[in-house]
Motif scaffolding. Sequence first.
Motif, short mmCIF file in Angstrom:
data_model
loop_
_atom_site.label_atom_id
_atom_site.label_comp_id
_atom_site.label_asym_id
_atom_site.label_seq_id
_atom_site.Cartn_x
_atom_site.Cartn_y
_atom_site.Cartn_z
N ASP A 21 0.86 -1.17 -0.08
CA ASP A 21 -0.11 0.06 0.06
C ASP A 21 0.85 1.15 -0.06
OD1 ASP A 21 0.68 -1.08 2.64
OD2 ASP A 21 -0.96 0.13 3.46
N LEU A 60 7.57 9.79 11.72
CA LEU A 60 6.59 8.52 11.49
C LEU A 60 5.26 9.00 11.23
CD1 LEU A 60 7.20 5.65 10.69
CD2 LEU A 60 6.81 5.12 12.75
N PHE A 67 -1.14 8.07 4.16
CA PHE A 67 -1.57 6.93 3.31
C PHE A 67 -3.41 7.34 3.21
CE2 PHE A 67 1.92 4.75 4.69
CZ PHE A 67 2.21 3.84 4.15
N SER A 105 -1.59 -4.85 5.22
CA SER A 105 -2.77 -5.05 6.14
C SER A 105 -3.92 -5.26 5.41
CB SER A 105 -2.74 -3.99 7.13
OG SER A 105 -3.94 -3.99 7.64
N PHE A 108 -6.85 -3.03 6.18
CA PHE A 108 -6.59 -1.57 5.56
C PHE A 108 -7.06 -1.49 4.23
CE2 PHE A 108 -2.99 0.78 8.28
CZ PHE A 108 -4.17 0.98 9.31
N ALA A 185 3.29 -3.46 12.28
CA ALA A 185 3.84 -2.33 11.43
C ALA A 185 3.03 -1.22 12.30
CB ALA A 185 3.48 -2.34 10.16
N HIS A 239 13.72 -2.53 9.85
CA HIS A 239 14.55 -1.09 10.17
C HIS A 239 15.67 -1.36 11.49
CE1 HIS A 239 11.68 1.13 7.76
NE2 HIS A 239 10.95 0.62 8.32
N ASP A 298 8.27 2.30 1.17
CA ASP A 298 7.18 2.88 0.75
C ASP A 298 7.44 3.65 -0.57
OD1 ASP A 298 4.98 2.03 2.90
OD2 ASP A 298 6.50 2.70 3.76
O1 LIG Z 1 8.11 2.45 7.80
C1 LIG Z 1 7.07 2.38 8.31
N1 LIG Z 1 7.01 1.98 9.83
C2 LIG Z 1 5.86 1.55 10.40
N2 LIG Z 1 4.69 1.36 9.63
C3 LIG Z 1 4.83 1.49 8.49
C4 LIG Z 1 5.72 1.90 7.74
N3 LIG Z 1 5.49 1.97 6.46
C5 LIG Z 1 4.20 1.42 6.29
N4 LIG Z 1 3.98 1.47 7.53
C6 LIG Z 1 2.38 0.85 7.83
C7 LIG Z 1 1.30 1.84 7.15
C8 LIG Z 1 0.92 0.66 6.07
O2 LIG Z 1 -0.65 0.97 5.83
C9 LIG Z 1 0.65 -0.41 6.84
C10 LIG Z 1 0.76 -1.91 6.31
O3 LIG Z 1 1.43 -1.83 5.00
O4 LIG Z 1 2.11 -0.55 7.42
#
Ligand SMILES: O=c1[nH]cnc2c1ncn2[C@H]1C[C@H](O)[C@@H](CO)O1
Length: 361
Positions: A21, A60, A67, A105, A108, A185, A239, A298
């Motif tokens: 996503d 963050l 999104f 997800s 989502f 996440a 990470h 992303d």
């Molecule tokens: O870098 C990230 N850190 C934490 N959560 C994240 C990151 N990139 C995306 N997400 C979240 C937002 C998305 O909607 C979800 C599932 O891909 O995971």
Amino acid sequence: MMASDKVVFDKPKVELHVHLDGAIRVQTILDVAKRRGIKLPADTVEEMTQIIILQEPSTLTNFLEKFAAYMHVIAGDREAIKRIAYEFVEDKAKEGVIYVELRYSPHFLANANVDPLPWNQSEGNVTPDDVVRLVNEGLMEGEKAFRIKARSILCCMRHMPRWSKDVVELCKKYRSDGVVAIDLAGDESLNCEANPEHKKAYEEAIRCGIHRTVHAGEVGPASVVREAVDVLKAERIGHGYSTVEDQALYRTLLDNNMHFEMCPVSSKLTGACDPDFTKHPIITFMKDKANYSLNTDDPLIFNSTLHMDYSTVHKHMGFTEEEFKRLNICSAQSCFLPEEEKKELLQSLREAYGMIQDTAF
Ligand SMILES: O=c1[nH]cnc2c1ncn2[C@H]1C[C@H](O)[C@@H](CO)O1
């Protein structure tokens, strides 16, 4: 802004940390919005891109809010969900990726059997289970068309503990159908002790032999990494930059060959790391010959490509061709494919990298 899209490593690659996503084409968002009669604040790729992307290093939390600019367009639409999965495979093949693990997800992207309904959608009939099936269909068609391999990781979200049980059940149901692991996440400040549902989901994953990765130590402290390893029994860390702040933990994880899914461009724009790349913790991991991968995370929101991640570490952190080969071999060794398929992947990389010893006399 960063290093360019210049191709500094034009060889087959493995990518282990990329959110489906967070990797959608802007054109697709515009097309689907038009078809569904959803009004967006822009109707050209250029304008819509400017709305979606993070231009400057941020937080963050700000990043996660991005999104909401487009997820309501794709979520709950069967054709769109399948399409983004198919196009994702095409985009990765173009970047020279031969094996990718993408994550998302299922909740989502759903508009039924999900509480609360995400993105202010009205209720429909696409359940999280339907989402996984549709993504799988798109991936399978993409694999055939573009001749690369794609497997998925299903994400629990830290702020939605009530979804985690479904997530592990979906991992179990689709384990022979392209789903290889579970992830956690979202916002790292929400720890797992406070939300036992995540821990329970991970316990079930362990019981059933489902692989586990966890976002930890991205913007949070090293203690989140410790919790991911000790409590959730993570096999890989998403990470993990702050691990280096706890030398005892860092040394233990190096000794245990823990895999870290590193995302250089992402780490600057989410504010996870110092924007001065010459001070980046990845340099420590590289010098210590740690087990890690390079990933986009992303690319839609960072307006980036995998080439940009490679050129960033090449230009600012002294990464060499040899290190690129080594880290891709590490990535293949730490991927969540079954052993036989992993061996084949490693063989393909070694051949492409000229690392095969000629055993014939
Ligand atoms: O870098 C990230 N850190 C934490 N959560 C994240 C990151 N990139 C995306 N997400 C979240 C937002 C998305 O909607 C979800 C599932 O891909 O995971």
